[in-house]
Write a protein that holds these residues in place. Sequence first.
Motif, short mmCIF file in Angstrom:
data_model
loop_
_atom_site.label_atom_id
_atom_site.label_comp_id
_atom_site.label_asym_id
_atom_site.label_seq_id
_atom_site.Cartn_x
_atom_site.Cartn_y
_atom_site.Cartn_z
N GLY A 39 14.98 7.99 5.50
CA GLY A 39 14.46 6.97 5.98
C GLY A 39 14.82 7.17 7.21
O GLY A 39 15.79 7.91 8.01
N ASP A 81 13.48 2.10 4.21
CA ASP A 81 13.21 1.78 5.38
C ASP A 81 13.04 0.14 5.72
O ASP A 81 12.61 -0.58 4.67
N SER A 124 4.28 5.71 -1.40
CA SER A 124 4.22 4.66 -0.35
C SER A 124 3.49 5.33 0.95
O SER A 124 4.02 6.15 1.32
N GLU A 145 11.61 1.77 -0.46
CA GLU A 145 10.10 1.85 -0.54
C GLU A 145 9.68 2.63 -1.64
O GLU A 145 8.81 2.47 -2.13
N GLU A 146 10.83 3.58 -1.92
CA GLU A 146 10.49 4.55 -3.06
C GLU A 146 11.55 5.00 -3.65
O GLU A 146 12.55 5.27 -3.05
N HIS A 206 14.49 -2.06 3.19
CA HIS A 206 14.11 -2.16 1.62
C HIS A 206 13.82 -0.78 1.11
O HIS A 206 13.77 0.26 1.78
N ARG A 219 4.02 4.41 3.80
CA ARG A 219 5.17 4.62 5.06
C ARG A 219 5.87 5.86 4.48
O ARG A 219 6.33 6.60 5.52
#
Length: 245
Positions: A39, A215, A234, A220-221, A218, A236
């Motif tokens: 990240g 990220d 995602s 995110e994946e 959190h 992002r």
Amino acid sequence: MAKDEFLQVVDLHKRFHKLEVLKGISTGFRRNEVVSIIGPSGGGKSTFLRCLNLLEVPNSGQIIFDGVDICDKKQDINLHRQKMGMVFQQFNLFNNANVLHNLIDAPMRIKKLPRETAEEMALRLLGEVGLADRVDAYPHQLSGGQKQRIAIVRALMMEPEVMLFDEPTSALDPEMIGEVLDVMKRLAEDGMTMIVVTHEMRFAREVSDRTIFLDDGHIEEDKPSHEFFDHPESPRLVSFLDKVL
């Protein structure tokens, strides 16, 4: 908690004053699993890793390790830390001690290992990382890659159940990164449970069983690495991978 998860994180929050760095992290880790955490800088990766052995104390949430919530103040965190090896960006070796002393100090002092046993283990592990000939060297006589391999051996000397790596190659010159990653790959092949914060996308993709994208505090994946890189969902993460791959 899933039956095969021996380390689980539940709704973990961490603040530094008014800055919330981790915003409700929940995930789990299985034995013999290699998990990479990637990240952007400032996303909370290193803070999350340092929370796992309470080098950073979470503000709330649970970290359940071997069936025990180690965030419970009644627990002796030092007992649990012995089961978690940690390798940092900087090597944190004792500069005034040679390699052998750096390796045998903690097992003798904390685990009460006899000196002869500790020395035998140190020499065996040094041989496995290709540094048996550096046993009498001092840190200033070693390259960055050699220091990091020594730092990995030092963590292994405590016979941990899981190894935590916080960007272990980020302080190294490019030509030294490979020798450290090779050691980590061999650990993975030998079944060591590893949680690795890394910028090395090839390691994450080829060695890790699972990759987590963290990220802005959190997750995110979080999915098997081949899916993670081949089919990111995602937006992002798609944007991040476009920049780093």
